[in-house]
Structure formats: C-alpha cells, structure tokens
Design an enzyme around this catalytic site. Structure first.
Site, PDB file in Angstrom:
ATOM      1  N   VAL A 107     -43.672 -44.286  -3.730  1.00 30.56           N
ATOM      2  CA  VAL A 107     -44.614 -45.104  -4.483  1.00 30.56           C
ATOM      3  C   VAL A 107     -44.287 -46.576  -4.243  1.00 30.56           C
ATOM      4  O   VAL A 107     -43.139 -46.997  -4.398  1.00 30.56           O
ATOM      5  CB  VAL A 107     -44.573 -44.781  -5.990  1.00 30.56           C
ATOM      6  CG1 VAL A 107     -45.645 -45.575  -6.733  1.00 30.56           C
ATOM      7  CG2 VAL A 107     -44.785 -43.293  -6.211  1.00 30.56           C
ATOM      8  N   ASP A 112     -47.100 -30.152 -14.286  1.00 27.23           N
ATOM      9  CA  ASP A 112     -45.817 -30.858 -14.197  1.00 27.23           C
ATOM     10  C   ASP A 112     -45.725 -31.934 -15.287  1.00 27.23           C
ATOM     11  O   ASP A 112     -45.374 -33.083 -15.009  1.00 27.23           O
ATOM     12  CB  ASP A 112     -45.645 -31.478 -12.817  1.00 27.23           C
ATOM     13  CG  ASP A 112     -44.191 -31.832 -12.512  1.00 27.23           C
ATOM     14  OD1 ASP A 112     -43.298 -31.257 -13.172  1.00 27.23           O
ATOM     15  OD2 ASP A 112     -43.949 -32.677 -11.632  1.00 27.23           O
ATOM     16  N   LYS A 148     -49.350 -44.486  -3.771  1.00 27.95           N
ATOM     17  CA  LYS A 148     -48.533 -43.312  -3.491  1.00 27.95           C
ATOM     18  C   LYS A 148     -48.848 -42.816  -2.087  1.00 27.95           C
ATOM     19  O   LYS A 148     -49.973 -42.426  -1.788  1.00 27.95           O
ATOM     20  CB  LYS A 148     -48.796 -42.205  -4.515  1.00 27.95           C
ATOM     21  CG  LYS A 148     -47.879 -41.006  -4.340  1.00 27.95           C
ATOM     22  CD  LYS A 148     -48.023 -40.015  -5.478  1.00 27.95           C
ATOM     23  CE  LYS A 148     -47.043 -38.859  -5.316  1.00 27.95           C
ATOM     24  NZ  LYS A 148     -47.177 -37.875  -6.407  1.00 27.95           N
TER      25      LYS A 148
END
Length: 471
Positions: free
Chosen positions: A125, A234, A140
């Site tokens: 990033v 996540d 990213k």
C-alpha cells in the site's frame, strides 16, 4: 546456490576483485534479489536505518523517510496478515516511473507516490497524490510475485468490484482501479488516522462506550456489504480504520471478500482470512455466509474489551483448533469493567453454530445502537429488553458512598465510646451470658440515649443495602 547474506557481506568486506567467488558471481548475475540486497548492504548504515523505518510503520501511520525508488525493498509474505511486518520475498518498487520531484518515490499512472504505508498478503500500500483531482490517496498494488497468478488477479479485481458496490459512511470506497497493467492496482481515499489494531497496541483495552460505538459502526458497514451479497471474510482490527479525531470506523480491505453465491476462486482448499479472527466454519474450510462476519465482529469486540484476541496460540493450527473447539476466557474475568450485558452480546456473536448467532448485521447494529443510547443516558433510556435480564441492578454510587460513611461513623462512635468509658475510669464490662449485648448500667443511660438510635440506624441501612444487592 541459495541467497546468502553472509557470503554477500564477505564479498563486500574483502574488497578483493582479483579472486572473486565464481559461484557467487554467477548467482549474482542471475538473481535480482541478491543484486538489490548487495546494493543495500553496500549502502550507508544511516541511510538503511531510515529505509527500515519506512517498512516498520503500522498501516496509515505518520511520515517516514524518503528514498530512491530503485533501492526500496519491501518484504511481502502471502501468509501473514496486513498488520504484521513480513520478512520473506522482497518487493523492489521498480515498477514505478521516475518521479517528478526528487523527494518522491516515483509515479504510477497519474499518481505521484510519496511513501510506503503498509504491506499485506496481497500487495503493498502506497501513499500517493492524485495529480488530476488534487487529493491524497492510498494505492494498493498487487504484489509482483502474485501478478502472474490468474486466481490472485481475479481475487484482486473482485476486491475492487466488491468495495465499489458498497456505498456507506463506514466502508472505505474505491476511487479508481487499473487491472490492465503488469501490476494491477486500486485507489482508495487516504485516511488520516490509524487502524483499530494500532490503537489497541498503543492504548490497550477501550472503554465500554468506545467498544459499543466502534462495533456499531462496523456492524452498520457490514450490513451494507451483506445487503450487496458480499461477505468480507477478514474482519479484524487491522482492517478497521479510525478516521480523524472522532475515530469514525471505516471497514477496509475487501481483498478476501466473496459474493455469497460465488465460490469459484477461493474454494480450493485454501483457508482465507486471519486465523485469530475467523469463524469456526471458515477455520474448517466449510461454506460460509454473512454470519461468519458476525463471529469475526464478536472477536473484534472481545479484543477491544480485553486488549487481545479471544483465541490465541503459538501455531496457526492450534489457533484454528481453539476456534473450532474451545470457548474463550470470559471477558469479565479479563476486564472487570465490562458489563454483563456486553459480555452476553459478544458471547452470542462468538457462538460456534451460525444458527445461534444473531440473524444479521443489521440486527446487531440495531441492538448496539440501543445500548449506546443507554450508555449516554442511563437514567432516561433503558437497556434493550433482551439484555435487561442479564444486567445486574446497579447500586448508585451515592448509596455506596452513604454506606461507606455510615460504616465509618459506626467505627468512630465505637472508638469514642471506648475512650469516653476509659476516661471515666470504669472498666468495660463483658457481655452478659444470656445476651450478646449487655444491658447498660443506669449511670450510662445518657450515653445509651445518644448512641443507641445511631447504631440501630446503621444496622437498618446495612440490612436494606444487602437486601437490595441480593435482589
């Protein structure tokens, strides 16, 4: 020959070009990693310390040193979560075009790259500046060692589509995406703040209001994602960004997100997600739905209340086993400041069976919103009915203070009585055998009239408080 820093250092220290190591020379000619590494080892130590500071930063942390793009190396390990510094395959940022200013790292499309701000399993990033719209951005970039994988490219492209489909104040949006080049990248707003993980690392457990507020905003963002058929997969403190001074929560990194009806990419025997926060069904490689994110949200709330994840072990497999088979230590045993009703909410989110959790993120958000209103105005807004039964009645602080004062008064009065009796030169008589309290002598009638009512009032107050607390 394998990459060997010891042999590279020996080569540099010898300074003898007349007797080169033939095997090492041949390896250097064919190994870009060692070519970059020997440049690093040959550089000044002070310069390399500055470069190391760049990659020790937590996600979205403060300013860092500026280095030349040809020399920047970031370590990326696909198996590590984004908040853990990696130390495996090197990433040389030679994919950047030359910068327009010597203090910048380079250029990527229309974006001027200022510095590296994070690294994760899918890529690196960068903090950049949009030269057309004149705003700071976070970019990213897919890790080069994954760029050749069709599955990785598909997952990376799905991240952009998934996040772009969600429009919500508590979800980090996608500004731009470019998947045509050798290294695909997506562009997000640059959040001036820090991750929830960074805050927990710096400050430890949060207060109850902060736990409920951040969990509420996260649940609202997840509800928006689930409404689009997207499961994040996540949810963890490192993927919850706290923006600005108000710490507004914004969910980031949908790199592992998956439409509930699309299992074409990740159903390949690979467990995707961060082990300490994944759900039991995710840990066992089973099919998941939106309720898996609710389990992860419960794990995040546990971490906010205790300063640590609910399931911990030295090895990944041991963590997965605990997630599947064990219950975490009760929150209130770790942090006594956690109220019983909040522990109840977290316990239900952490239920092993998805059927025993809440039905949706929207339901969780509505419940937490009512809890936050109660915390702000406890004398006006009651707890939700579903939580009121588990919350023990609170003894107001002023009653506890009055109890302390009356107990102190009783001790003081007893001490005065002893001193007063001793000064009169009269022995303190033992209690009569037929009673625990001896009848006062006639000459003590004045003392008894003054002290007796106070003692009885103290006993009455103690009995009343004990009854109230038992109820």
């Amino acid at each position: 020959m394998h990459c060997d820093d010891a042999r590279l250092n020996a080569l540099l220290e010898s300074g003898d070009a007349t007797a080169p190591d033939a095997e090492l020379t041949a390896h250097l000619d064919a190994c870009p990693r060692c070519q970059a590494r020997i440049q690093q080892l040959a550089g000044e130590s002070s310069w390399w310390e500055e470069a190391g500071d760049v990659f020790r930063e937590d996600f979205f942390h403060g300013p860092s040193a500026v280095v030349a793009p040809s020399a920047v190396v970031a370590a990326i390990d696909p198996s590590l979560p984004g908040d853990v510094p990696a130390a495996f395959e090197p990433l040389v940022l030679d994919f950047l075009s030359p910068p327009s200013h010597p203090e910048l790292l380079g250029r990527l499309g229309r974006y001027e790259i200022e510095r590296v701000i994070g690294a994760g399993g899918m890529g690196v990033v960068l903090k950049g500046f949009d030269t057309e719209l004149h705003r700071p951005v976070a970019i990213k970039v897919l890790a080069p060692h994954l760029a050749g994988s069709g599955a990785a490219r598909a997952r990376f492209a799905r991240e952009a589509r998934a996040a772009a489909a969600i429009v919500h104040d508590h979800v980090l949006p996608i500004h731009d995406v470019d998947s045509s080049g050798s290294l695909p990248y997506l562009v997000m707003p640059f959040v001036a703040g820090r991750s929830l993980q960074a805050r927990l690392d710096d400050e430890g457990p949060l207060g109850v209001k902060e736990i409920v507020r951040i969990a509420l905003q996260t649940a609202q963002g997840l509800a928006a994602a689930h409404a689009q058929g997207i499961v994040h997969r996540d949810v963890k403190p490192a993927n919850i960004l706290l923006e600005g001074e108000v710490d507004r929560a914004r969910i980031s990194d949908f790199g592992l997100a998956q439409a509930a009806d699309d299992a074409a990419v990740t159903r390949s025997g690979i467990i995707a997600g961060t082990p300490q926060y994944m759900s039991p069904e995710q840990a066992q490689g089973e099919a998941i739905d939106h309720r898996s994110d609710l389990f992860s949200l419960g794990s995040v709330m546990y971490a906010m209340g205790t300063g640590r994840p609910p399931f911990r072990a030295d090895a990944t497999l041991a963590v997965l086993r605990r997630i599947s088979d064990s219950m975490p230590r009760p929150m209130r045993q770790v942090n006594a400041e956690i109220p019983a009703w909040l522990e109840t909410v977290v316990d239900r989110l952490l239920a092993k069976s998805p059927r025993e959790r809440f039905g949706s993120a929207a339901e969780v958000a509505a419940l937490l919103e009512a809890c936050l209103a109660y915390l702000h105005q406890p004398t006006v807004v009651p707890l939700p009915d579903s939580l009121r039964a588990v919350a023990p009645p609170r003894v107001p602080g002023r009653r506890l203070r009055r109890f302390a004062w009356t107990a102190a008064a009783a001790i003081s009065l007893a001490a005065i009585a002893l001193v007063w009796t001793a000064r009169r030169g009269e022995p303190i008589s033992a209690p009569a055998t037929e009673s625990f309290i001896a009848e006062p002598a006639p000459r003590d009638a004045e003392w008894n009239d003054a002290i007796g009512p106070a003692i009885r009032a103290i006993h009455d107050e103690i009995d009343r408080l004990e009854t109230e607390m038992q109820n």
